[in-house]
Design a protein around this motif. Structure first.
Motif, PDB file in Angstrom:
ATOM      1  N   LEU A  81       0.826  -1.203   0.000  1.00 27.74           N
ATOM      2  CA  LEU A  81       0.000   0.000   0.000  1.00 27.74           C
ATOM      3  C   LEU A  81       0.864   1.259   0.000  1.00 27.74           C
ATOM      4  N   LEU A  82       1.978   1.215   0.730  1.00 19.99           N
ATOM      5  CA  LEU A  82       2.914   2.343   0.702  1.00 19.99           C
ATOM      6  C   LEU A  82       3.495   2.537  -0.685  1.00 19.99           C
ATOM      7  N   LEU A  83       3.765   1.426  -1.366  1.00 23.02           N
ATOM      8  CA  LEU A  83       4.284   1.518  -2.723  1.00 23.02           C
ATOM      9  C   LEU A  83       3.276   2.186  -3.654  1.00 23.02           C
ATOM     10  N   ALA A  84       2.009   1.842  -3.506  1.00 20.58           N
ATOM     11  CA  ALA A  84       0.971   2.447  -4.347  1.00 20.58           C
ATOM     12  C   ALA A  84       0.875   3.945  -4.106  1.00 20.58           C
ATOM     13  N   VAL A  85       0.922   4.347  -2.839  1.00 17.54           N
ATOM     14  CA  VAL A  85       0.851   5.775  -2.520  1.00 17.54           C
ATOM     15  C   VAL A  85       2.100   6.494  -3.020  1.00 17.54           C
ATOM     16  N   GLY A  86       3.276   5.861  -2.851  1.00 18.78           N
ATOM     17  CA  GLY A  86       4.520   6.481  -3.297  1.00 18.78           C
ATOM     18  C   GLY A  86       4.565   6.695  -4.799  1.00 18.78           C
ATOM     19  N   ILE A  87       3.988   5.773  -5.574  1.00 14.79           N
ATOM     20  CA  ILE A  87       3.959   5.936  -7.022  1.00 14.79           C
ATOM     21  C   ILE A  87       2.916   6.980  -7.431  1.00 14.79           C
ATOM     22  N   SER A  88       1.813   7.028  -6.716  1.00 21.03           N
ATOM     23  CA  SER A  88       0.707   7.908  -7.105  1.00 21.03           C
ATOM     24  C   SER A  88       0.982   9.378  -6.795  1.00 21.03           C
ATOM     25  N   LEU A  89       1.705   9.665  -5.720  1.00 25.62           N
ATOM     26  CA  LEU A  89       1.904  11.059  -5.321  1.00 25.62           C
ATOM     27  C   LEU A  89       2.588  11.911  -6.389  1.00 25.62           C
ATOM     28  N   PRO A  90       3.695  11.475  -6.990  1.00 21.70           N
ATOM     29  CA  PRO A  90       4.306  12.313  -8.051  1.00 21.70           C
ATOM     30  C   PRO A  90       3.387  12.497  -9.259  1.00 21.70           C
ATOM     31  N   GLU A 127      -1.395  10.142 -16.424  1.00 21.59           N
ATOM     32  CA  GLU A 127      -1.260  10.096 -14.959  1.00 21.59           C
ATOM     33  C   GLU A 127      -2.472   9.434 -14.319  1.00 21.59           C
ATOM     34  N   GLU A 128      -3.643   9.806 -14.779  1.00 14.40           N
ATOM     35  CA  GLU A 128      -4.857   9.230 -14.207  1.00 14.40           C
ATOM     36  C   GLU A 128      -4.950   7.735 -14.492  1.00 14.40           C
ATOM     37  N   ILE A 129      -4.571   7.330 -15.711  1.00 10.62           N
ATOM     38  CA  ILE A 129      -4.622   5.906 -16.061  1.00 10.62           C
ATOM     39  C   ILE A 129      -3.638   5.102 -15.215  1.00 10.62           C
ATOM     40  N   VAL A 130      -2.413   5.618 -15.073  1.00 11.75           N
ATOM     41  CA  VAL A 130      -1.392   4.887 -14.311  1.00 11.75           C
ATOM     42  C   VAL A 130      -1.793   4.771 -12.841  1.00 11.75           C
ATOM     43  N   VAL A 134      -2.249   1.222 -10.953  1.00 18.09           N
ATOM     44  CA  VAL A 134      -1.391   0.883  -9.813  1.00 18.09           C
ATOM     45  C   VAL A 134      -2.229   0.548  -8.579  1.00 18.09           C
ATOM     46  N   CYS A 135      -3.208   1.384  -8.287  1.00 18.42           N
ATOM     47  CA  CYS A 135      -4.039   1.146  -7.100  1.00 18.42           C
ATOM     48  C   CYS A 135      -4.849  -0.133  -7.232  1.00 18.42           C
ATOM     49  N   LEU A 136      -5.425  -0.370  -8.411  1.00 22.26           N
ATOM     50  CA  LEU A 136      -6.189  -1.599  -8.617  1.00 22.26           C
ATOM     51  C   LEU A 136      -5.283  -2.828  -8.579  1.00 22.26           C
ATOM     52  N   GLY A 139      -4.057  -3.371  -5.029  1.00 24.95           N
ATOM     53  CA  GLY A 139      -5.203  -3.737  -4.193  1.00 24.95           C
ATOM     54  C   GLY A 139      -5.653  -5.168  -4.409  1.00 24.95           C
ATOM     55  N   LEU A 140      -5.598  -5.657  -5.644  1.00 19.77           N
ATOM     56  CA  LEU A 140      -6.012  -7.027  -5.929  1.00 19.77           C
ATOM     57  C   LEU A 140      -5.006  -8.056  -5.419  1.00 19.77           C
ATOM     58  N   THR A 141      -3.756  -7.653  -5.214  1.00 20.48           N
ATOM     59  CA  THR A 141      -2.757  -8.598  -4.712  1.00 20.48           C
ATOM     60  C   THR A 141      -2.766  -8.737  -3.196  1.00 20.48           C
ATOM     61  N   LEU A 142      -3.497  -7.863  -2.508  1.00 17.86           N
ATOM     62  CA  LEU A 142      -3.553  -7.962  -1.048  1.00 17.86           C
ATOM     63  C   LEU A 142      -4.396  -9.149  -0.628  1.00 17.86           C
ATOM     64  N   GLN A 143      -4.003  -9.785   0.441  1.00 17.59           N
ATOM     65  CA  GLN A 143      -4.748 -10.925   0.960  1.00 17.59           C
ATOM     66  C   GLN A 143      -5.967 -10.445   1.733  1.00 17.59           C
TER      67      GLN A 143
END
Length: 207
Positions: A81-90, A127-130, A134-136, A139-143
């Motif tokens: 989840l941190l990785l998703a936020v880190g990629i999305s912020l820039p 940006e919106e597509i990426v 990334v979030c989807l 999110g789908l890989t989380l248990q």
């Protein structure tokens, strides 16, 4: 933060979310009030909304740094989840810059309706597509967390009280009365309580 039992205050997250919510409302209201679509739907309300979006973005960055500093307290499997936020912020920052350039700089090339299509693709659409992918994807890989199990454990004091009652009833020659079953207190929302109430009723009827 469940490992340490010292999570951050929920008010911090609600405050950041409040800025984003107000920004979204102002942007929608400002866009619908502007009847001239050629102007790019820019007015005072949309500009204030952009500023609040920037404040919310700064708040999310601060929360990201705080949570990343305590990454060892995050449960296993949820660090992505941190990785998703880190990629999305820039990417979100680039999207905000695109809107700021036109709203406050009045650059015709950055107009969402009549501006340069290449600039819009590179600084807005991609940006919106990426971010969504990334979030989807993460999110789908989380248990899926297992549902809470509700079990009733009798305490030592209640066991001792039951034994005393049985002994006293035996000495007096009376048949000991079975102790009335007390349902454990349930936690959760109204739907989960309703489900557990139905389960308790079924268990009592089986007895």
């Amino acid at each position: 933060m469940r490992k340490t039992g010292k999570p951050f205050s929920p008010m911090i997250f609600r405050l950041v979310g409040l800025f984003a919510l107000v920004a979204m409302i102002l942007s929608i209201v400002g866009s619908t009030e502007n009847a001239n679509f050629t102007s790019g739907l820019v007015n005072t309300k949309t500009q204030v909304g952009l500023v609040l979006y920037l404040v919310a973005w700064i708040g999310v960055c601060g929360l990201f740094i705080l949570v990343a500093s305590r990454s060892q307290s995050i449960e296993d499997g949820e660090h992505r989840l941190l990785l998703a936020v880190g990629i999305s912020l820039p990417l979100i920052l680039v999207r905000l810059i695109y809107s700021f350039i036109y709203s406050f700089g009045h650059k015709a090339q950055f107009n969402m309706l009549t501006g340069n299509v290449t600039i819009q693709l590179v600084m807005s659409v991609l940006e919106e597509i990426v971010i969504v992918l990334v979030c989807l994807g993460i999110g789908l890989t989380l248990q899926v967390r297992p549902s809470a199990e509700y079990t009733h454990q009798s305490s030592v004091s209640s066991r001792g009280q039951d034994s005393v009652e049985l002994e006293s009833a035996t000495l007096q020659g009376q048949t000991p009365k079975p102790r009335q079953y007390q349902r454990p207190k349930r936690r959760g929302g109204p739907i989960s309580r309703l489900v557990m109430f139905a389960v308790d009723e079924i268990n009592e009827r089986r007895r």
